[in-house]
Design an enzyme around this catalytic site. Structure first.
Site, PDB file in Angstrom:
ATOM      1  N   CYS A   4      25.412  40.271  37.682  1.00 61.19           N
ATOM      2  CA  CYS A   4      24.914  41.298  37.882  1.00 61.19           C
ATOM      3  C   CYS A   4      23.145  40.751  37.765  1.00 61.19           C
ATOM      4  CB  CYS A   4      24.523  42.097  36.926  1.00 61.19           C
ATOM      5  SG  CYS A   4      26.197  43.373  36.562  1.00 61.19           S
TER       6      CYS A   4
ATOM      7  N   ILE B 284      37.592  34.802  41.353  1.00 62.38           N
ATOM      8  CA  ILE B 284      35.865  34.889  41.705  1.00 62.38           C
ATOM      9  C   ILE B 284      35.435  36.194  42.081  1.00 62.38           C
ATOM     10  CG2 ILE B 284      35.597  32.315  42.319  1.00 62.38           C
ATOM     11  CD1 ILE B 284      35.521  33.836  45.463  1.00 62.38           C
TER      12      ILE B 284
ATOM     13  N   GLY C  26      42.132  43.264  44.941  1.00 64.69           N
ATOM     14  CA  GLY C  26      41.147  44.365  45.581  1.00 64.69           C
ATOM     15  C   GLY C  26      41.272  44.298  47.275  1.00 64.69           C
TER      16      GLY C  26
END
Length: 304
Positions: free
Chosen positions: A130, A191, A265
């Site tokens: 972030c 990652i 994912g």
């Protein structure tokens, strides 16, 4: 009967298959498709200290061999998670991990401290990709000093398993991994998405409102594999590998490269049953190769 159980330091998983944050909602969305108790763990949506609306639309686009997104951590904040979401999912018979994000260190600390009080949440995944608003928008995870500072601060208030999610958008990911290990990370996941962009040549406009976004899917797998292998040879804490895992073969490759567990994912968007299929596929692979314990495969890549 083969053993699929693995341990991320003090965190026991019934098998190495987990879901990646941001691709699996809070688990509830997949109850009609799979038995969540068959998974090693689920990573719920990214959670921040305060409510976030996310980025303007459009914020997702398909790309060759993957997708690019800039959702912007849309969520209702940690207080809403604790009061509304947690009571609905705490009964799941699997490890529930919360992905914790923030724009300043104080946000991370306050969010982690609140989640630390939830009995049925055994771990958090610290998202250090972030932007640090106090540092001009540079991601916490792109320098050793900033990565170490946020992990150190969170470690002081969070007493359970602390997983740190690493950004691939760095020169040397092993240095970042060693920095967070030194400050108390129990494991690392890698990652996160690669920075990319997509353009519509006909309209001459970017496909995302933010112009750039995070690339995921099969296109990033070779980079992810390389980084997992590098980090495995650089740190002593367990690694959770992710990035383009679409089937059991991909999962096995990450385990051979050094991952103790994996996260799925983008594939969840294509096949909501893919996680269970990968668990079965790993077991089939072990039986075919006469491997009794999944742990014998971790880091077993044969490099000549």
């Amino acid at each position: 009967m083969v053993n699929l159980g693995v341990k991320l330091k003090d965190l026991s998983l019934k098998n190495p298959v987990m879901t990646a944050s941001g691709t699996f909602g809070f688990g509830e969305e997949f109850e009609d498709f799979i038995d969540l108790s068959n998974l090693g763990g689920i990573l719920v949506k990214g959670t921040t200290r305060h409510h976030r609306e996310g980025n303007p639309y459009p914020r997702m686009a398909e790309t060759p061999s993957g997708m690019i997104n800039a959702v912007g951590l849309q969520n209702k904040g940690v207080e809403n998670f604790c009061k509304e979401i947690y009571p609905r999912i705490k009964h799941y018979d699997t490890n529930i991990l919360v992905n914790v994000s923030g724009s300043v260190i104080e946000d991370y600390v306050e969010t982690a401290a609140m989640i630390n009080e939830l009995e049925h949440i055994p771990a958090i995944e610290l998202n250090i990709s972030c932007p640090n608003v106090k540092e001009g928008g540079m991601a916490f995870g792109t320098s050793c000093a900033s990565a170490a500072s946020v992990v150190k601060a969170v470690r002081e208030v969070y007493k359970k398993h602390l997983m740190v999610k690493l950004s691939p958008n760095v020169t040397d990911i092993t240095e970042i991994a060693k920095a967070v290990e030194a400050e108390g990370a129990d494991s690392v996941s890698l990652i996160n998405t690669l920075l990319g962009m997509a353009i519509d040549a006909e309209t001459r406009k970017p496909l995302l409102s933010t112009v750039t976004g995070g690339l995921s899917g099969p296109a990033v797998k070779p980079v992810a594999l390389r980084m997992v292998w590098q980090v495995f040879n650089a740190v002593n804490i367990p690694i959770v590998g992710l990035g383009g895992i679409m089937n059991a073969k991909d999962a096995i490759e990450f385990i051979l490269a050094g991952a103790t567990a994996i996260q799925i994912g983008t594939a969840n968007f294509i096949d909501p049953q893919i996680t269970e299929k990968v668990v079965v596929g790993i077991e089939d692979y072990m039986k075919r190769h006469n491997i009794q314990d999944i742990n014998d495969l971790i880091g077993a890549l044969q490099v000549q």
